[in-house]
Design an enzyme around this catalytic site. Structure first.
Site, PDB file in Angstrom:
ATOM      1  CB  CYS A   2      -0.890   0.049   1.229  1.00 29.31           C
ATOM      2  SG  CYS A   2      -1.906  -1.401   1.418  1.00 29.31           S
ATOM      3  NE  ARG A  27       4.788   1.694  -0.825  1.00 26.98           N
ATOM      4  CZ  ARG A  27       5.648   1.812   0.158  1.00 26.98           C
ATOM      5  NH1 ARG A  27       6.791   2.434  -0.051  1.00 26.98           N
ATOM      6  NH2 ARG A  27       5.410   1.327   1.355  1.00 26.98           N
ATOM      7  CD1 TRP A  73      -0.136  -5.612  -3.466  1.00 19.72           C
ATOM      8  CD2 TRP A  73      -0.375  -6.649  -1.493  1.00 19.72           C
ATOM      9  NE1 TRP A  73       0.338  -6.890  -3.598  1.00 19.72           N
ATOM     10  CE2 TRP A  73       0.213  -7.547  -2.415  1.00 19.72           C
ATOM     11  CE3 TRP A  73      -0.612  -7.083  -0.190  1.00 19.72           C
ATOM     12  CZ2 TRP A  73       0.561  -8.848  -2.071  1.00 19.72           C
ATOM     13  CZ3 TRP A  73      -0.264  -8.384   0.152  1.00 19.72           C
ATOM     14  CH2 TRP A  73       0.311  -9.256  -0.778  1.00 19.72           C
ATOM     15  CG  ASN A  99       0.266   2.072   3.752  1.00 13.70           C
ATOM     16  OD1 ASN A  99      -0.812   2.197   3.189  1.00 13.70           O
ATOM     17  ND2 ASN A  99       1.392   2.604   3.303  1.00 13.70           N
ATOM     18  N   GLY A 100      -0.692  -1.406   6.505  1.00 19.44           N
ATOM     19  CA  GLY A 100      -0.424  -2.319   7.617  1.00 19.44           C
ATOM     20  C   GLY A 100      -1.625  -3.179   7.919  1.00 19.44           C
ATOM     21  CD  GLU A 485      17.800 -12.436  -7.964  1.00 19.63           C
ATOM     22  OE1 GLU A 485      17.222 -13.009  -7.039  1.00 19.63           O
ATOM     23  OE2 GLU A 485      17.461 -11.310  -8.373  1.00 19.63           O
ATOM     24  CE  LYS A 489      14.493 -10.432 -10.197  1.00 17.97           C
ATOM     25  NZ  LYS A 489      15.140 -10.297  -8.942  1.00 17.97           N
ATOM     26  CD  GLU A 492      10.761 -11.303  -8.451  1.00 20.84           C
ATOM     27  OE1 GLU A 492      10.577 -10.830  -7.332  1.00 20.84           O
ATOM     28  OE2 GLU A 492      11.779 -11.028  -9.138  1.00 20.84           O
ATOM     29  CG  HIS A 508      20.151 -36.140  -6.167  1.00 17.65           C
ATOM     30  ND1 HIS A 508      20.412 -37.455  -5.876  1.00 17.65           N
ATOM     31  CD2 HIS A 508      21.356 -35.518  -6.235  1.00 17.65           C
ATOM     32  CE1 HIS A 508      21.729 -37.619  -5.758  1.00 17.65           C
ATOM     33  NE2 HIS A 508      22.311 -36.454  -5.976  1.00 17.65           N
ATOM     34  CE  LYS A 607      12.041  -2.451  -5.526  1.00 16.66           C
ATOM     35  NZ  LYS A 607      12.852  -3.527  -6.115  1.00 16.66           N
TER      36      LYS A 607
END
Ligand code: G6P
Length: 612
Positions: A2, A27, A73, A99-100, A485, A489, A492, A508, A607
């Protein structure tokens, strides 16, 4: 997550707020709204993007010099117009943006319903403002006092701003656990969840601390009191940030800009710290507890997402150079696991944003057990930077693209510098190795620049694989975290399923997935495990997998085996991740663009993850 933007002053609030909300789009969010004092207190909100909100309010009379805006969000309740912020109090004289998460919202809501309150949304935030209103009515006190009293009963995290019809020149803001910055202008104030919406108007800011409540009146001094009702003197600091650092500067996306910025961001990260010619490597921020680090029995690293991958790279570097065992923990697991932390243990917390809720909680837990906490953060003045005992900033500049790129390389650079400093002081590396590492660091920006020159070739590879449904990334040693990573990427931003594995571990399990449809990206640079990785490439080829290999410049051997090779310059083995990650960033970027994905704001992602 948010985003908050608010304004009180002489200017028109709506354009400032809408522009600010756009700056916070990075964000991650799914609805947007504003509340404005334009005659009465009015709320306008819409599911979707800020542009959808703009369209829905076009033609309305939105003149007013005090307002609050929010990008939401979703946590409590699905993303729709009803759940979007701001939310009204029962009598509609106040509106809140939040927010929160209010953890005890259900209990509060039940009680408020019994007292006659009705709720329009499913959110905890609407409960928050109704609760404040109830407290104010009961105590017949000014709003700021009601906020203070209410906050002592609210469990959870919050950054809030309240706009009230009865005080048209005032905003009330408070924070605990979620960031809030107040921009101080000439007789006017801006409030935002980070500095990006504020920077073009003023560089003078006050970062609110946890449990602080700010009464923000235009043309008056900022007044801040804490939850115990003690006044605190606002500490005004100057932002060291330029407007162009938060704009795209000619690039199509922030992510591409940030990938291409890496020669500069790595250089900025080392500026004044690595002086290779003089044999100097210094990090002022870690001096106080350096001895603790040198004599540590072990180091625990806590982080999330890409920062966790940087931590994994650091594990290889610290163990190799400084001979200190390292444990790398997902902050979200660490905080709930009753971890074994002794007094004096050293914990390194890595976070680009400095606001990740799980990392922050992990820090508090480790601190409560007596550990020394070092922070590796990008955002100056962030909650994590302030919660740690000491640390080093990345100085990579604002990272706006949700998928982290330049922050990762800066994190690895800083962590390498810390490891080298410790190793030198501990005597676990020779003077000549120390000098070799310093020169290797020094030459990195130019080598990253060279790695970026492969962009066109990577674009061609992206065109070949853009319709893949799966991807496997394999690497060994400190290139194993790079494989993780690279896979992250791609997931995402392109929504292709991708997995990263240590190359040898492929046998394996993942080997069962390999057929002529499966692209397998190997990081096969010339280091200690080169021969082993070559064997792993053969194993994939034998099963008709499609091999893309990131190799060291001049490698002709792998060229004959792989369908595609991407060259990166050679460097000291422990610094290889800083170069081998570059093509992986570019590959995921181009694939995502070709698939028509929203690269800078991928679906469902945020973000800065300020809730657990
Ligand atoms: C989110 C972001 C990632 C980031 C992670 C940790 O998931 O989308 O890019 O790596 O949070 O964030 P931090 O700010 O703590 O590094």
């Amino acid at each position: 997550m948010c985003g908050i933007v608010a304004y009180v002053g002489e200017k028109e609030a709506t354009p400032i707020i809408l522009k600010g909300l756009k700056r916070l789009e990075y964000r991650g969010y799914d609805s947007a709204g504003i509340a404005l004092l334009n005659g009465g207190l009015n709320v306008y909100k819409k599911k979707g993007k800020v542009s959808d909100l703009e369209t829905s309010i076009q033609g309305l009379d939105l003149k007013g010099t005090a307002g609050i805006g929010h990008t939401r969000w979703a946590t409590h309740g699905e993303p729709n117009d009803r759940n979007a912020h701001p939310h009204f109090s029962e009598n509609k004289s106040m509106a809140i943006i939040h927010n929160g998460i209010v953890e005890n919202y259900a209990v509060l809501k039940e009680d408020l319903i019994r007292k006659g309150h009705t709720f329009i949304s499913d959110t905890d935030s609407e409960v928050f403002i109704h609760f404040i209103e109830e407290v104010q009515n009961k105590n017949n006190c000014p709003l700021e006092e009601a906020v203070r009293l209410a906050l002592s009963k609210v469990v959870g995290a919050y950054a809030i701003v309240i706009l009230c019809k009865d005080n048209p020149e005032q905003l009330i803001a408070a924070r605990k656990g979620s960031p809030l910055v107040i921009g101080v202008g000439e007789g006017e104030y801006y409030v935002a969840s980070d500095a990006t919406p504020i920077i073009e108007y003023t560089k003078e800011v006050v970062y609110l601390n946890d449990y602080e409540i700010a009464v923000i009146n235009k043309n008056k001094q900022l007044s801040i009191r804490n939850i115990e009702d003690q006044p605190t003197t606002p500490y005004i600091q100057s932002l060291d940030m330029e407007l162009d650092s938060i704009e795209k500067g000619g690039y199509e996306h922030f992510m591409l800009k940030e990938i291409f910025e890496q020669p500069k961001s790595i250089k900025d990260c080392m500026r004044g710290r690595v002086l290779a010619q003089e044999g100097i490597l210094k990090l002022g921020g870690i001096n106080q507890y350096l001895n603790k680090l040198i004599h540590a029995d072990r180091i625990v690293i806590v982080a999330c997402g890409t920062s966790w991958h940087a931590g994994l790279v650091a594990e290889y570097i610290f163990e190799d150079l400084a001979r200190i065992p390292v444990e790398v923990e997902y902050a979200s697991e660490f905080r709930y696991r009753n971890p074994v932390i002794k007094e004096g243990d050293v914990v390194i917390a890595i976070s680009q944003s400095g606001e990740t809720a799980d990392t922050l909680a992990a820090i508090e837990l480790a601190k409560s057990k007596g550990a020394i906490i070092m922070g590796v953060c990008n955002v100056v003045g962030s909650s994590i930077a302030r919660a740690t005992h000491e640390g080093a900033y990345l100085h990579a500049g604002p990272e706006i693209g949700v998928a982290s790129t330049k922050a990762f390389t800066a994190q690895v650079t800083v962590l390498s510098m810390i490891a080298i400093i410790v190793a030198k002081n501990k005597g676990t590396i020779t003077e000549s190795k120390y000098m070799e590492l310093l020169y290797a660091l020094d030459s990195l920006p130019a080598k990253v620049e060279r790695a970026l020159k492969q962009n066109d070739k990577i674009k061609e590879i992206a065109a070949t694989f853009k319709d893949a449904t799966n991807f496997l990334y394999l690497g060994r040693g400190c290139n194993f975290p790079v494989a993780l990573e690279g896979a992250l990427k791609l997931k995402e931003i392109s929504y292709i399923h991708a997995e990263g594995y240590p190359a040898a571990e492929m046998k394996h399990g993942p080997i069962a997935l390999i057929d002529q449809e499966m692209p397998v990206l190997f990081i096969a640079t010339k280091d200690n495990s080169y021969e082993k990785v070559v064997s792993n490439i053969q194993e994939v080829r034998a099963r008709k997998g499609r091999v893309i290999a990131v190799v060291t410049e001049g490698d002709t051997h792998i060229k004959d085996m792989a369908e595609f090779v991407i060259e990166v310059p050679s460097t000291h083995e422990i610094l290889e991740p800083l170069l081998s990650v570059i093509p992986l960033q570019l590959l995921s970027y181009h694939i995502a663009v070709m698939r028509g994905c929203n690269v800078d704001q991928p679906r469902n992602l945020a973000k800065s993850v300020t809730v657990e």
